[in-house]
Structures are given as C-alpha cells and as structure tokens.
Design an enzyme around this catalytic site. Structure first.
Site, PDB file in Angstrom:
ATOM      1  N   THR A  21       2.698  40.623   9.582  1.00  0.00           N
ATOM      2  CA  THR A  21       2.128  41.580  10.481  1.00  0.00           C
ATOM      3  C   THR A  21       0.781  41.342  11.215  1.00  0.00           C
ATOM      4  OG1 THR A  21       1.502  43.937  10.752  1.00  0.00           O
ATOM      5  CG2 THR A  21       1.300  42.860   8.490  1.00  0.00           C
ATOM      6  N   SER A  23      -0.692  43.449  12.830  1.00  0.00           N
ATOM      7  CA  SER A  23      -1.489  44.996  12.760  1.00  0.00           C
ATOM      8  C   SER A  23      -3.035  44.994  12.127  1.00  0.00           C
ATOM      9  CB  SER A  23      -0.754  46.127  12.014  1.00  0.00           C
ATOM     10  OG  SER A  23       0.566  46.553  13.031  1.00  0.00           O
ATOM     11  N   LYS A  71      10.340  54.173   8.295  1.00  0.00           N
ATOM     12  CA  LYS A  71       9.983  54.978   9.413  1.00  0.00           C
ATOM     13  C   LYS A  71      10.609  56.282   9.376  1.00  0.00           C
ATOM     14  CE  LYS A  71       9.225  51.390  12.713  1.00  0.00           C
ATOM     15  NZ  LYS A  71       9.321  50.927  14.143  1.00  0.00           N
ATOM     16  N   ASP A 103       5.838  54.032  19.114  1.00  0.00           N
ATOM     17  CA  ASP A 103       6.814  52.814  19.711  1.00  0.00           C
ATOM     18  C   ASP A 103       7.207  53.739  21.040  1.00  0.00           C
ATOM     19  OD1 ASP A 103       6.628  50.980  17.822  1.00  0.00           O
ATOM     20  OD2 ASP A 103       8.203  51.838  16.658  1.00  0.00           O
ATOM     21  N   SER A 124      21.034  48.351  17.482  1.00  0.00           N
ATOM     22  CA  SER A 124      21.134  49.793  17.497  1.00  0.00           C
ATOM     23  C   SER A 124      20.134  50.250  16.222  1.00  0.00           C
ATOM     24  CB  SER A 124      22.465  50.386  17.047  1.00  0.00           C
ATOM     25  OG  SER A 124      23.037  49.693  15.746  1.00  0.00           O
ATOM     26  N   GLY A 126      15.883  50.758  14.851  1.00  0.00           N
ATOM     27  CA  GLY A 126      14.736  51.582  15.035  1.00  0.00           C
ATOM     28  C   GLY A 126      14.046  51.376  16.414  1.00  0.00           C
ATOM     29  N   ALA A 127      13.978  49.797  16.807  1.00  0.00           N
ATOM     30  CA  ALA A 127      13.213  49.725  18.395  1.00  0.00           C
ATOM     31  C   ALA A 127      14.309  50.017  19.402  1.00  0.00           C
ATOM     32  CB  ALA A 127      13.096  48.084  18.231  1.00  0.00           C
ATOM     33  N   GLY A 225       7.645  41.210  23.194  1.00  0.00           N
ATOM     34  CA  GLY A 225       7.223  41.929  21.864  1.00  0.00           C
ATOM     35  C   GLY A 225       5.921  42.169  21.793  1.00  0.00           C
TER      36      GLY A 225
END
Length: 261
Positions: A21, A23, A71, A103, A124, A126-127, A225
């Site tokens: 990550t 973040s 999520k 998002d 298909s 989460g994104a 991304g």
C-alpha cells in the site's frame, strides 16, 4: 515533521496482505504539507484480527481507509453510511464511524474529465462496482465482461436492483468510449477488445500496465491506477479535514521517492 504527541490524530488503512500500500506515504506527506498533526498507519489484519480489533480501532481513530477484503464487512461496525456508499454496498473511507466511498467520488471526477461514459468493464470486484455506479448514475448502461460469467451476472443483477441498466457481455463486438480494467496485471482482456477512446486501469504497480501499454499503441488515451489511487486519497482528506493538497504534487513526491515505477 510534526512530533507525535497527545494531540496527534490517528488515521490509517485497514486491509489484509497490504504490504504494497502507498496510502501511508500519500497521507503522511499530505498531512505534513497541510500542517495537520496526524499520523497515518497501515493495519494489516487477517480475518480473526479484523473481528477482534476493528471496533477498537474505530473508537480510537479520526478516520480510516478500508481495502480488500473488508470494504463490505466493515459496514456493520459503522454508525452511519452515506447514501452513495450504502447504494454501492461498499465503504473505503471512514470518518468517526461514518462510511463513504471515495473510489466512487474519484471516478466520478475522472469520468467527467474524459467526457466519455459508454464503457465496458472487465472484472466484477470492488473496483468494477465503484466505476459501474459512477457510469450508471449518468444514465448509461453498464457492460460487464468477466471470465467467470456467473460473477459478472451477480454484479449486473445488483446494479439492476438499484434501478440502473446493466448487461453481461461475452465479446467486444462494438466499440466503447472507455475500456476499464478492474483485474490484475497482466489482465485477461483480449487483444481485439483494446479499442476505443480511453483506457482505465485500476492497477498502480506498475503504473503503465500491459493493458495500458497496448492501449497506447492502439492510439488510446489512458488513466492509470496511480491517478485513481491518489484522487480517492485526496477525496478522503476532504472528508476528514475539509482540505487537501495538489494531486500532481503528491504524484511527483511518489516518483521522487521511487515508490512507483
């Protein structure tokens, strides 16, 4: 750099197997630039730890991001979920036990900038879910292509249950304005499907994926991304503190520190 003290606010990201990550780098840099006395940490939790620690983290922290695979699971720990996140059925940003989906917020702004909404989405998860709702809310039908057709059908039925138009496709017989890849790199997208105006990829390591490289060679513009990651992070900062830093400045910082390639 702020000294951590009694007044330091705790924020972080909750997920599983998240050593990759970016973040913490994005947010700690931003807090320093904004003059915010806060620290952002990564909480890498397996399912057992998630069940035991999540309530305590939410009580202690100012805010959190949430990533795979939590999520949806995080929602039961929250006091409130905003309308959009509730409709999507996924939360990736929390402020004081209230859930949001940045998002989706980031993708709305990105789609507005491209000027295109007619799209085919590969994957298909989460994104794919977030971009599907960003597209569907503009009145466009969502087209889903997944190698596991039953997974694609499940997402399509969920989108339709919220009053929007969606369809599973099994080929690329028509050209779409946007080709969105919500699968790992290298993607399974057939070569003949990479045609259109804009290519969007949610993968940010590497920044230019195999899919985006092919799209560029086919004359398409692209959204990588990293842009999506940074944009959603800045949307989260607005929710937490009502302000944020410049997007290009954050991207330049990540490149300068050799955190992306």
């Amino acid at each position: 750099m702020f000294e951590i003290n009694y007044s330091t606010k705790l924020l972080g990201i909750i997920g599983k197997n998240i050593s990759y990550t970016l973040s913490p780098a994005i947010h700690n840099y931003s807090f320093q630039k904004l003059g915010i006395n806060a620290v952002y940490l990564a909480f890498d939790l397996d399912e057992t730890k998630f069940e035991r620690l999540t309530s305590s983290l939410l009580e202690l922290g100012k805010g959190f991001n949430v990533t795979i695979p939590y999520k949806e699971k995080i929602i039961k720990y929250l006091d409130k979920v905003d309308f959009t996140a509730e409709k999507i059925g996924a939360v990736n940003t929390i402020k004081e036990k209230e859930g949001y989906n940045t998002d989706y917020l980031a993708l709305k702004t990105i789609l507005n900038e491209t000027g295109y909404y007619d799209s085919i989405i590969f994957g298909s998860g989460g994104a794919a879910k977030a971009i599907s709702f960003a597209i569907a809310e503009e009145g466009f039908k969502v087209y889903i292509y997944d190698r596991k057709k039953e997974k694609g059908e499940k997402l399509v039925e969920y989108i339709k249950s919220k009053g929007y138009k969606a369809k599973v496709v099994e080929n690329c017989s028509i050209e779409y304005g946007i080709i969105a890849n919500a699968t790992p790199d290298p993607s399974f997208i057939p070569e003949h499907c990479i045609k259109g105006n804009i290519a969007i990829d949610f993968v940010y390591t590497p920044v230019i994926t195999t899919f985006l490289d092919k799209a560029r060679k086919n004359g398409m513009k692209d959204v990588n991304g990293l842009k999506i990651l940074v944009r959603q992070a800045l949307e989260a900062q607005k929710i937490w503190f009502g302000k944020t830093v410049n997007e290009d400045e954050v991207v330049n910082f990540l490149y300068a520190r050799k955190l992306v390639r």
